[in-house]
Design a protein around this motif. Structure first.
Motif, short mmCIF file in Angstrom:
data_model
loop_
_atom_site.label_atom_id
_atom_site.label_comp_id
_atom_site.label_asym_id
_atom_site.label_seq_id
_atom_site.Cartn_x
_atom_site.Cartn_y
_atom_site.Cartn_z
N ASN A 238 0.70 -1.07 0.04
CA ASN A 238 -0.15 0.01 0.15
C ASN A 238 1.03 1.28 -0.04
N LEU A 239 2.13 1.31 0.58
CA LEU A 239 2.88 2.15 0.78
C LEU A 239 3.36 2.58 -0.57
N ALA A 240 3.72 1.56 -1.58
CA ALA A 240 4.37 1.60 -2.57
C ALA A 240 3.18 2.15 -3.83
N SER A 241 1.86 1.71 -3.63
CA SER A 241 0.75 1.99 -4.63
C SER A 241 0.26 3.34 -4.34
N ALA A 242 0.45 3.86 -3.15
CA ALA A 242 0.06 5.39 -2.81
C ALA A 242 0.53 6.12 -3.76
N PRO A 243 1.61 6.36 -4.25
CA PRO A 243 1.90 7.28 -5.31
C PRO A 243 1.23 7.30 -6.69
N TRP A 244 1.00 5.93 -7.08
CA TRP A 244 0.25 5.96 -8.57
C TRP A 244 -1.03 6.43 -8.13
N GLU A 245 -1.87 6.20 -7.09
CA GLU A 245 -3.19 6.73 -6.61
C GLU A 245 -3.17 8.14 -6.60
N ALA A 246 -2.13 8.66 -5.99
CA ALA A 246 -2.07 9.99 -6.06
C ALA A 246 -1.53 10.67 -7.09
N LEU A 247 -0.77 10.21 -8.05
CA LEU A 247 0.05 10.86 -8.95
C LEU A 247 -0.51 10.58 -10.47
N SER A 248 -1.20 9.64 -10.43
CA SER A 248 -1.53 8.83 -11.83
C SER A 248 -1.96 10.12 -12.72
N ALA A 249 -2.87 10.81 -12.29
CA ALA A 249 -3.52 12.00 -13.18
C ALA A 249 -2.30 12.98 -13.63
N VAL A 250 -1.68 13.39 -12.38
CA VAL A 250 -0.48 14.36 -12.79
C VAL A 250 0.39 13.87 -13.54
N TYR A 251 0.74 12.58 -13.57
CA TYR A 251 1.63 11.77 -14.37
C TYR A 251 1.29 11.96 -15.77
N ILE A 252 -0.03 11.56 -16.11
CA ILE A 252 -0.56 11.68 -17.46
C ILE A 252 -0.50 12.70 -18.39
N ALA A 253 -1.08 13.77 -17.25
CA ALA A 253 -1.21 15.08 -17.93
C ALA A 253 0.47 15.65 -18.09
N GLU A 254 1.25 15.68 -17.42
CA GLU A 254 2.66 16.48 -17.25
C GLU A 254 3.61 15.95 -18.00
N GLU A 255 3.63 14.41 -17.92
CA GLU A 255 4.79 14.00 -18.44
C GLU A 255 4.34 13.01 -19.66
N LEU A 256 3.08 12.70 -19.90
CA LEU A 256 2.70 12.00 -21.06
C LEU A 256 1.69 12.78 -22.12
N ASN A 257 1.46 13.98 -21.63
CA ASN A 257 0.74 14.97 -22.41
C ASN A 257 -0.61 14.38 -22.90
N GLY A 258 -1.15 13.68 -21.62
CA GLY A 258 -2.67 13.16 -21.96
C GLY A 258 -3.55 14.25 -21.31
N ASP A 259 -4.77 13.47 -21.43
CA ASP A 259 -5.97 14.37 -20.89
C ASP A 259 -6.75 13.55 -20.14
N PRO A 260 -8.03 13.89 -19.45
CA PRO A 260 -8.94 13.10 -18.81
C PRO A 260 -9.28 12.05 -19.52
N ILE A 261 -9.63 11.97 -20.97
CA ILE A 261 -10.11 10.66 -21.33
C ILE A 261 -9.23 9.70 -21.29
N ILE A 262 -7.87 9.97 -21.28
CA ILE A 262 -6.67 8.84 -21.10
C ILE A 262 -6.89 8.31 -19.97
N HIS A 263 -7.01 9.38 -18.86
CA HIS A 263 -7.23 8.85 -17.44
C HIS A 263 -8.24 7.95 -17.31
N SER A 264 -9.49 8.33 -17.86
CA SER A 264 -10.49 7.47 -17.85
C SER A 264 -10.29 6.15 -18.24
N LEU A 265 -9.62 6.06 -19.53
CA LEU A 265 -9.44 4.81 -20.30
C LEU A 265 -8.44 3.87 -19.25
N ILE A 266 -7.55 4.42 -18.82
CA ILE A 266 -6.57 3.79 -17.93
C ILE A 266 -7.43 2.77 -16.63
#
Length: 420
Positions: A238-266
């Motif tokens: 759970n300690l390891a998965s917390a960053p993904w839960e908290a940062l996945s949307a930021v990661y997709i937006a800032e480093e993958l240049n994705g949008d909310p649709i990509i996040h929803s598809l994930i």
């Protein structure tokens, strides 16, 4: 318990339907209140408080409530939890329509809403061995897990549509009949506890007062050769998965240049992976649940690591599919191990103790991950979390009995737990 050699007897069917209706109601409750706070201008403070009280109370209160549970009253704990949530979701819109909806009031009611999970979740997990045959416990858990993810995803999607159509506060009214339906279905579950009355009386006397029972849950987990390393790995997982839960949307937006649709598809891909693996586990009989549990954690860690270190969108979707699969591959053996290696009376408390120990790591990991991401970037923090989970899993396999334990070992541990 019903006769027959299938999990789909009437008792399990009632529990299955009740659980899925309840999950739908939970999704509507949290999401409608979330958007209500946003529409009312409560901003980041309101939504942050909501997420905090939606999660922590049930994790922290579980070990305190479960010593009060008896095997023959599990369904009534679930019934009153649903009834309480139904009442809360009726009070909020009524108060709003009468001009009373301060932030502190909404957060207080949602805190109580979360706290009811401290009784519902341990009771529902402990109820399964009472209504299905021993050799069908794994299948019952797998069916529950795979179905929950699909229903939760559908409920969130439907909730969004309903909020847009009729408004957030109006949508909260939908949760009331859903909780009532869930509670009513639970009452149809009937099971008998066949046991030696004298032996049970002696065991109850041995377990003693409330405080002794409270300590017993922690003692059982600490002395259990299989559950203790499981609890330790839950902490790292759970300690390891917390960053993904908290940062996945930021990661997709800032480093993958994705949008909310990509996040929803994930999220859809993750739910699909959870359903597929749950379906497989409902068909395949496992002997070494601990090995499956730890291996799934290592695969999950590898998925985090690959995702964080490679900013390629196709890899992200493959990782999301793997992450979904590991959710079922972790939850199913975890529940099954508790159900098979702990006495009936102790199962709710043991489940709550493990949940508390591990779940408090999620907000801690999210907080640390959030600060670290501002320095190193979201991708590297997610990858580091995955590396922690991989190394912890290897350590658990090498230095504990969890990965080596078979079904017969679980039964032996259950007998040993009665001596504690």
């Amino acid at each position: 318990m019903d006769g027959g050699n299938t999990v789909w007897q009437k008792n399990f069917t009632f529990l299955f339907c009740s659980k899925l209706v309840k999950i739908t109601a939970d999704c509507f409750a949290v999401n409608t209140i979330l958007w209500f706070l946003i529409y009312e201008g409560k901003g980041a403070i309101g939504t942050a408080l909501l997420l905090a009280v939606s999660f922590l109370p049930q994790a922290l209160l579980g070990p305190i409530i479960t010593p009060l549970m008896k095997t023959n009253s599990l369904k009534f704990w679930m019934f009153f939890a649903d009834l309480t949530r139904a009442t809360l979701m009726l009070v909020i819109p009524i108060c709003y329509f009468n001009g009373f909806s301060p932030l502190w009031f909404i957060i207080l009611l949602m805190l109580v809403h979360s706290a009811t999970g401290a009784s519902y979740n341990p009771a529902s997990v402990s109820l399964i061995p009472k209504i299905v045959k021993a050799d069908l416990i794994q299948k019952a858990n797998a069916i529950m897990q795979s179905s929950e993810h699909v229903v939760r995803l559908a409920a969130v999607t439907l909730c969004g549509v309903v909020i847009v159509a009729i408004g957030a506060v109006q949508a909260t009214l939908i949760t009331f009949p859903l909780y009532i339906i869930s509670a009513s279905l639970i009452l149809f579950i009937k099971y008998t506890i066949k046991e030696n009355v004298k032996q049970r009386a002696e065991e109850s006397k041995k377990k003693g007062t409330y405080l002794k029972k409270l300590r017993r849950g922690f003692t059982l987990v600490r002395s259990h050769h299989i559950l203790f390393p499981l609890a330790i790995y839950c902490v790292f997982s759970n300690l390891a998965s917390a960053p993904w839960e908290a940062l996945s949307a930021v990661y997709i937006a800032e480093e993958l240049n994705g949008d909310p649709i990509i996040h929803s598809l994930i999220k859809v891909t993750t739910a699909g992976g959870a359903f597929l693996l749950g379906y497989v586990l409902a068909k395949v009989k496992v002997n070494r649940y601990g090995l499956l549990f730890v291996t799934a954690g290592i695969v999950e860690g590898a998925a985090f690591f690959i995702t964080g270190m490679n900013s390629l969108l196709p890899l992200l979707f493959l990782a999301a599919l793997a992450l979904g699969a590991t959710i079922s591959a972790i939850n199913v053996p975890e529940h099954t191990i508790i159900q098979m290696s702990v006495d009936d009376e102790d199962q709710p408390q043991v489940y709550s103790v493990i949940s508390m120990i591990s779940y408090v790591m999620i907000p801690l990991g999210a907080l640390i991950g959030g600060y670290a991401a501002t320095i190193f970037g979201a991708g590297k923090v997610i990858a580091f979390g995955g590396l922690i989970e991989i190394l912890a899993g290897i350590g658990i396999l090498l230095f504990t009995k969890l990965g080596k334990a078979r079904r017969t070992d679980l039964i032996k541990e259950k007998e040993e737990s009665l001596k504690v």
